[in-house]
Write a protein that holds these residues in place. Structure first.
Motif, PDB file in Angstrom:
ATOM      1  N   GLU A   1       0.835  -1.211   0.000  1.00  0.00           N
ATOM      2  CA  GLU A   1       0.000   0.000   0.000  1.00  0.00           C
ATOM      3  C   GLU A   1       0.872   1.265   0.000  1.00  0.00           C
ATOM      4  OE1 GLU A   1      -3.561  -0.068   2.612  1.00  0.00           O
ATOM      5  OE2 GLU A   1      -2.817   1.889   3.284  1.00  0.00           O
ATOM      6  N   ILE A   2       1.971   1.224   0.763  1.00  0.00           N
ATOM      7  CA  ILE A   2       2.883   2.379   0.795  1.00  0.00           C
ATOM      8  C   ILE A   2       3.467   2.600  -0.599  1.00  0.00           C
ATOM      9  CG2 ILE A   2       5.002   3.319   1.818  1.00  0.00           C
ATOM     10  CD1 ILE A   2       4.426   1.506   4.292  1.00  0.00           C
ATOM     11  N   LEU A   3       3.791   1.491  -1.261  1.00  0.00           N
ATOM     12  CA  LEU A   3       4.336   1.570  -2.621  1.00  0.00           C
ATOM     13  C   LEU A   3       3.318   2.217  -3.566  1.00  0.00           C
ATOM     14  CD1 LEU A   3       6.408   0.736  -4.841  1.00  0.00           C
ATOM     15  CD2 LEU A   3       5.179  -1.423  -5.016  1.00  0.00           C
ATOM     16  N   GLN A   4       2.101   1.680  -3.531  1.00  0.00           N
ATOM     17  CA  GLN A   4       1.083   2.108  -4.485  1.00  0.00           C
ATOM     18  C   GLN A   4       0.572   3.520  -4.189  1.00  0.00           C
ATOM     19  OE1 GLN A   4       0.659  -0.294  -6.888  1.00  0.00           O
ATOM     20  NE2 GLN A   4      -0.296   1.399  -8.005  1.00  0.00           N
ATOM     21  N   GLU A   5       0.146   3.729  -2.934  1.00  0.00           N
ATOM     22  CA  GLU A   5      -0.501   5.006  -2.572  1.00  0.00           C
ATOM     23  C   GLU A   5       0.506   6.128  -2.328  1.00  0.00           C
ATOM     24  OE1 GLU A   5      -3.859   5.178  -2.376  1.00  0.00           O
ATOM     25  OE2 GLU A   5      -3.922   3.053  -2.925  1.00  0.00           O
ATOM     26  N   GLY A   6       1.745   5.749  -1.998  1.00  0.00           N
ATOM     27  CA  GLY A   6       2.756   6.758  -1.731  1.00  0.00           C
ATOM     28  C   GLY A   6       3.684   6.948  -2.919  1.00  0.00           C
ATOM     29  N   LEU A   7       4.547   5.951  -3.164  1.00  0.00           N
ATOM     30  CA  LEU A   7       5.630   6.132  -4.138  1.00  0.00           C
ATOM     31  C   LEU A   7       5.127   6.205  -5.582  1.00  0.00           C
ATOM     32  CD1 LEU A   7       8.401   3.793  -2.651  1.00  0.00           C
ATOM     33  CD2 LEU A   7       7.745   6.095  -2.016  1.00  0.00           C
ATOM     34  N   ILE A   8       4.305   5.241  -5.976  1.00  0.00           N
ATOM     35  CA  ILE A   8       3.855   5.242  -7.384  1.00  0.00           C
ATOM     36  C   ILE A   8       2.910   6.417  -7.635  1.00  0.00           C
ATOM     37  CG2 ILE A   8       2.555   3.946  -9.137  1.00  0.00           C
ATOM     38  CD1 ILE A   8       3.883   1.419  -8.153  1.00  0.00           C
ATOM     39  N   ALA A   9       2.032   6.676  -6.657  1.00  0.00           N
ATOM     40  CA  ALA A   9       1.110   7.818  -6.801  1.00  0.00           C
ATOM     41  C   ALA A   9       1.904   9.121  -6.948  1.00  0.00           C
ATOM     42  CB  ALA A   9       0.167   7.884  -5.604  1.00  0.00           C
ATOM     43  N   ALA A  10       3.038   9.211  -6.252  1.00  0.00           N
ATOM     44  CA  ALA A  10       3.864  10.423  -6.353  1.00  0.00           C
ATOM     45  C   ALA A  10       4.391  10.599  -7.774  1.00  0.00           C
ATOM     46  CB  ALA A  10       5.028  10.342  -5.366  1.00  0.00           C
ATOM     47  N   MET A  11       4.790   9.492  -8.406  1.00  0.00           N
ATOM     48  CA  MET A  11       5.328   9.611  -9.759  1.00  0.00           C
ATOM     49  C   MET A  11       4.240  10.034 -10.745  1.00  0.00           C
ATOM     50  SD  MET A  11       8.351   9.271  -9.036  1.00  0.00           S
ATOM     51  CE  MET A  11       9.216   9.449 -10.563  1.00  0.00           C
ATOM     52  N   ASP A  12       2.991   9.694 -10.443  1.00  0.00           N
ATOM     53  CA  ASP A  12       1.891  10.169 -11.295  1.00  0.00           C
ATOM     54  C   ASP A  12       1.757  11.690 -11.192  1.00  0.00           C
ATOM     55  OD1 ASP A  12       1.342   7.669 -12.228  1.00  0.00           O
ATOM     56  OD2 ASP A  12      -0.258   7.263 -10.778  1.00  0.00           O
ATOM     57  N   VAL A  13       1.890  12.204  -9.967  1.00  0.00           N
ATOM     58  CA  VAL A  13       1.837  13.661  -9.767  1.00  0.00           C
ATOM     59  C   VAL A  13       2.995  14.312 -10.520  1.00  0.00           C
ATOM     60  CG1 VAL A  13       1.963  15.524  -8.067  1.00  0.00           C
ATOM     61  CG2 VAL A  13       0.779  13.402  -7.477  1.00  0.00           C
ATOM     62  N   VAL A  14       4.174  13.712 -10.377  1.00  0.00           N
ATOM     63  CA  VAL A  14       5.363  14.244 -11.056  1.00  0.00           C
ATOM     64  C   VAL A  14       5.134  14.264 -12.569  1.00  0.00           C
ATOM     65  CG1 VAL A  14       7.803  13.777 -11.553  1.00  0.00           C
ATOM     66  CG2 VAL A  14       6.961  13.571  -9.210  1.00  0.00           C
ATOM     67  N   GLY A  15       4.557  13.181 -13.095  1.00  0.00           N
ATOM     68  CA  GLY A  15       4.295  13.105 -14.541  1.00  0.00           C
ATOM     69  C   GLY A  15       3.372  14.220 -15.000  1.00  0.00           C
ATOM     70  N   ALA A  16       2.324  14.472 -14.211  1.00  0.00           N
ATOM     71  CA  ALA A  16       1.366  15.522 -14.575  1.00  0.00           C
ATOM     72  C   ALA A  16       2.048  16.892 -14.533  1.00  0.00           C
ATOM     73  CB  ALA A  16       0.170  15.478 -13.621  1.00  0.00           C
TER      74      ALA A  16
ATOM     75  N   ALA B   1      13.307  13.387  -7.926  1.00  0.00           N
ATOM     76  CA  ALA B   1      12.141  12.664  -7.401  1.00  0.00           C
ATOM     77  C   ALA B   1      12.296  11.166  -7.666  1.00  0.00           C
ATOM     78  CB  ALA B   1      10.864  13.199  -8.043  1.00  0.00           C
ATOM     79  N   ALA B   2      12.774  10.826  -8.877  1.00  0.00           N
ATOM     80  CA  ALA B   2      12.934   9.411  -9.238  1.00  0.00           C
ATOM     81  C   ALA B   2      13.951   8.737  -8.322  1.00  0.00           C
ATOM     82  CB  ALA B   2      13.373   9.296 -10.699  1.00  0.00           C
ATOM     83  N   LYS B   3      15.058   9.448  -8.039  1.00  0.00           N
ATOM     84  CA  LYS B   3      16.098   8.881  -7.154  1.00  0.00           C
ATOM     85  C   LYS B   3      15.555   8.710  -5.737  1.00  0.00           C
ATOM     86  CE  LYS B   3      20.527   9.608  -9.166  1.00  0.00           C
ATOM     87  NZ  LYS B   3      20.251  10.068 -10.520  1.00  0.00           N
ATOM     88  N   THR B   4      14.751   9.671  -5.314  1.00  0.00           N
ATOM     89  CA  THR B   4      14.171   9.600  -3.966  1.00  0.00           C
ATOM     90  C   THR B   4      13.226   8.406  -3.887  1.00  0.00           C
ATOM     91  OG1 THR B   4      14.321  11.988  -3.898  1.00  0.00           O
ATOM     92  CG2 THR B   4      12.949  10.959  -2.214  1.00  0.00           C
ATOM     93  N   MET B   5      12.433   8.230  -4.966  1.00  0.00           N
ATOM     94  CA  MET B   5      11.516   7.094  -4.970  1.00  0.00           C
ATOM     95  C   MET B   5      12.298   5.787  -4.887  1.00  0.00           C
ATOM     96  SD  MET B   5       8.907   5.641  -7.774  1.00  0.00           S
ATOM     97  CE  MET B   5       8.293   3.973  -7.524  1.00  0.00           C
ATOM     98  N   GLU B   6      13.386   5.717  -5.641  1.00  0.00           N
ATOM     99  CA  GLU B   6      14.179   4.479  -5.634  1.00  0.00           C
ATOM    100  C   GLU B   6      14.731   4.172  -4.248  1.00  0.00           C
ATOM    101  OE1 GLU B   6      16.905   4.966  -8.882  1.00  0.00           O
ATOM    102  OE2 GLU B   6      15.537   3.925 -10.245  1.00  0.00           O
ATOM    103  N   ALA B   7      15.123   5.227  -3.516  1.00  0.00           N
ATOM    104  CA  ALA B   7      15.631   5.023  -2.159  1.00  0.00           C
ATOM    105  C   ALA B   7      14.513   4.436  -1.283  1.00  0.00           C
ATOM    106  CB  ALA B   7      16.134   6.344  -1.582  1.00  0.00           C
ATOM    107  N   GLY B   8      13.305   4.934  -1.471  1.00  0.00           N
ATOM    108  CA  GLY B   8      12.164   4.416  -0.712  1.00  0.00           C
ATOM    109  C   GLY B   8      11.879   2.962  -1.078  1.00  0.00           C
ATOM    110  N   LEU B   9      12.025   2.674  -2.345  1.00  0.00           N
ATOM    111  CA  LEU B   9      11.772   1.325  -2.853  1.00  0.00           C
ATOM    112  C   LEU B   9      12.720   0.306  -2.215  1.00  0.00           C
ATOM    113  CD1 LEU B   9       9.775   0.368  -4.947  1.00  0.00           C
ATOM    114  CD2 LEU B   9      11.499   0.686  -6.707  1.00  0.00           C
ATOM    115  N   GLU B  10      13.960   0.751  -1.989  1.00  0.00           N
ATOM    116  CA  GLU B  10      14.945  -0.146  -1.374  1.00  0.00           C
ATOM    117  C   GLU B  10      14.497  -0.602   0.014  1.00  0.00           C
ATOM    118  OE1 GLU B  10      17.624  -1.814  -2.427  1.00  0.00           O
ATOM    119  OE2 GLU B  10      16.901  -1.076  -4.347  1.00  0.00           O
ATOM    120  N   VAL B  11      13.830   0.329   0.747  1.00  0.00           N
ATOM    121  CA  VAL B  11      13.355  -0.026   2.083  1.00  0.00           C
ATOM    122  C   VAL B  11      12.228  -1.053   1.969  1.00  0.00           C
ATOM    123  CG1 VAL B  11      12.281   0.859   4.200  1.00  0.00           C
ATOM    124  CG2 VAL B  11      13.936   2.267   2.948  1.00  0.00           C
TER     125      VAL B  11
END
Ligand code: B12
Length: 213
Positions: free
Chosen positions: A35-50, A65-75
């Motif tokens: 849920e954190i991945l979907q509602e937080g990280l991936i949703a953020a990239m949608d905002v970034v895209g817009a 933003a992409a690098k920050t997301m990747e750092a979150g993904l590692e966790v």
């Protein structure tokens, strides 16, 4: 615990430390990693895209933003459970020629690997012939093609042609994905499967594997 809106802002604005602390806090509160991945990280990239489309964000900020997301993904990586989705097989995956986007491809590779797949990741900007050569060399069951740009989508049929030219089209199942890719595009180019996200990619690989087996 931060809200998902706050997590999205941390990704969007490249606040890595705040993001990592936020993810840990959310996990401590029992929020599911998926849920954190979907509602937080991936949703953020949608905002970034817009915002990118509206020219409110530019390449350096998007990269941050992409690098920050990747750092979150590692966790989250070790926590993205695949449950009963266990499959086995081998896949050669990459982002097609001309395309440098790799976050989604990496996520698919990561989840396929945790689902039991042996993954060979060719990276970004992969020539059609390089996909074909790797499939031939490894005898892979699947090849996964990622494209995020409408301008690089034609590299998917070009890669399928390269597989045919190398004489390996019949032995490998082609999976395609990426934001602009659809099921009808997959049908049109003669791919074997399409998935809209990493979870669906495991499901379709399992289905196609079962069909073949
Ligand atoms: C981050 C980003 C970048 C980063 C990429 C960093 C990186 N390391 O990947 C940078 C800054 C480099 C970048 C550059 C560009 N980008 Co860009 N980028 C994005 C952005 C904001 C997010 C993409 C992303 O990571 N999403 C999150 C991941 C998790 O989602 P995903 O990639 O869709 O992957 C999921 C599924 O699609 C699927 N999937 C993905 N691959 C595969 C493969 C298989 C086999 C399967 C089964 C499934 C699957 O599963 C994944 C996981 O759930 C998107 C907007 C968007 N919302 O898509 C624009 C976007 C894709 N970019 C865009 C553009 C225009 C560009 C540039 C041309 C900008 C420019 N003027 O230079 C360049 C092109 C560079 C190039 N040659 O590739 C446009 C594309 C428009 C179009 N339709 O063609 C978008 C849509 C933004 C927009 N709205 O304008 N970008």
């Amino acid at each position: 615990m931060p809200s998902y809106d706050e997590i999205k802002v941390y990704v969007e604005t490249g606040q890595k430390d705040a993001l990592l602390a936020g993810i840990h806090a959310a996990l401590d509160q029992g929020q599911p990693a998926q849920e954190i991945l979907q509602e937080g990280l991936i949703a953020a990239m949608d905002v970034v895209g817009a915002k990118m489309e509206a020219e409110e964000m530019f390449i350096p900020e998007v990269l941050r933003a992409a690098k920050t997301m990747e750092a979150g993904l590692e966790v989250l990586r070790p926590l993205l459970a695949v449950g009963d989705m266990k499959v086995s097989g081998t896949i050669v995956i990459g982002t097609v020629k001309g395309d440098l986007h790799d976050i989604g491809k990496n996520l698919v590779a990561m989840l396929l690997s945790s689902a039991g797949f042996q993954v060979t990741d060719l990276g970004i900007n992969v020539e059609p012939a390089a996909f074909a050569a790797k499939v031939k060399e490894t005898g892979a069951d699947f090849v996964g093609l990622s494209a995020l740009l409408t301008t690089t989508m034609p590299m998917m049929p070009a890669t399928i042609s390269a597989l045919a030219d190398a004489g390996v089209r019949g032995q490998v199942r082609v999976l395609v994905g990426g934001a602009p890719v659809t099921q009808s595009w997959a049908d049109e180019i003669g791919a074997d499967g399409y998935a809209s996200d990493a979870g669906a990619a495991i499901k379709i690989a399992k289905e196609l594997g079962a069909l073949a087996g």
